[in-house]
Enzyme design. Structure first.
Site, short mmCIF file in Angstrom:
data_model
loop_
_atom_site.label_atom_id
_atom_site.label_comp_id
_atom_site.label_asym_id
_atom_site.label_seq_id
_atom_site.Cartn_x
_atom_site.Cartn_y
_atom_site.Cartn_z
N ASP A 116 5.29 -7.22 4.10
CA ASP A 116 5.02 -6.07 3.15
C ASP A 116 4.76 -4.35 3.84
O ASP A 116 5.27 -4.75 4.96
CB ASP A 116 3.21 -6.29 3.05
CG ASP A 116 2.93 -5.22 2.06
OD1 ASP A 116 2.85 -5.28 1.45
OD2 ASP A 116 1.61 -5.55 2.68
N ASP A 172 2.62 -1.40 2.88
CA ASP A 172 1.41 -0.65 2.61
C ASP A 172 0.62 -1.54 3.99
O ASP A 172 -0.21 -2.60 3.28
CB ASP A 172 0.50 -0.17 1.31
CG ASP A 172 2.09 0.87 0.61
OD1 ASP A 172 1.44 1.55 1.10
OD2 ASP A 172 2.49 -0.22 -0.07
#
Length: 231
Positions: A17, A19
């Site tokens: 991922d 963020d």
């Protein structure tokens, strides 16, 4: 707790991922949402934020507008925050251990990908200062990728990444900081390690195969990948 990585079995590829996991953008999102909330005399705090980390933009906007009872539509919220994001994203910092882990995996030819709920445009803004090490990823899958039909917690983003890497989902390990991302990874049939915000309760990550306090808590050798000596 830290994950018992030897329970994960051999791993052939890693999907990250972005963020709050590779880049510290969550504080920027918080600042922007607080600014918009204050325009309408509302207070945006952790009780709401904890429920939107990892959501796609449209889903996030609907939740925020409803939770804060804002007198605007979800679409207007997204339009309002766009210039605020463009201004702030380029200052995003790397999360601890992110760059070293990515460079280590690339050096040892381990397939790596980014699977993010960000759009292609905001992804570009966020990596302004990090283009060199983000260029090391074999593929980047954003929420508006043509092959992605649904955002997290649907598995599309991660399945697309695995397909492009040429690795079976069951041989992929995902790093995520959000419950939605963990759900998406498990739905894709992948192993997943959570590296959550310190304020997030561990109970929200019951689906994860383990919880780490930082990427620096990860030992690649424990799942059959080349040993890493953390700096």
């Amino acid at each position: 707790m830290n994950a018992q990585l030897n329970d994960l079995g051999p791993i052939k590829a890693i999907i990250f991922d972005m963020d709050g996991l590779l880049l510290d953008t969550e504080g920027i999102y918080t600042e922007i949402t607080q600014l918009i909330a204050e325009r309408y005399g509302r207070t945006y705090d952790w009780t709401i934020k904890q429920n939107i980390i990892g959501r796609g933009a449209a889903d996030l906007a609907r939740y925020v507008v409803e939770a804060l009872d804002l007198p605007i539509s979800a679409e207007e919220f997204l339009v309002m925050r766009e210039p605020l994001m463009r201004e702030r994203f380029p200052r995003a910092e790397a999360m601890p251990g992110a760059q070293q882990l990515v460079r280590h995996l690339k050096q040892h030819q381990v397939p790596i990908a980014v699977g993010t709920s960000s759009s292609q445009m905001s992804f570009g803004e966020k990596i302004t200062r990090h283009g060199d090490w983000f260029a090391l990823f074999d593929t980047i899958v954003t929420a508006d990728d043509p092959e992605v039909t649904a955002a997290k917690p649907a598995p599309d983003i991660f399945l697309t990444a695995a397909r492009r890497l040429g690795v079976a989902p069951g041989e992929c390990l995902v790093f995520e900081d959000s419950p939605f991302g963990v759900t998406a990874a498990k739905a894709a049939g992948m192993r997943v390690l959570a590296v959550p915000d310190p304020a997030m309760a561990d109970t929200k990550f019951a689906q994860a195969d383990g919880i780490l306090r930082s990427l620096k808590g990860f030992q690649p050798a424990a799942c059959g990948l080349p040993h890493l000596v953390w700096a």
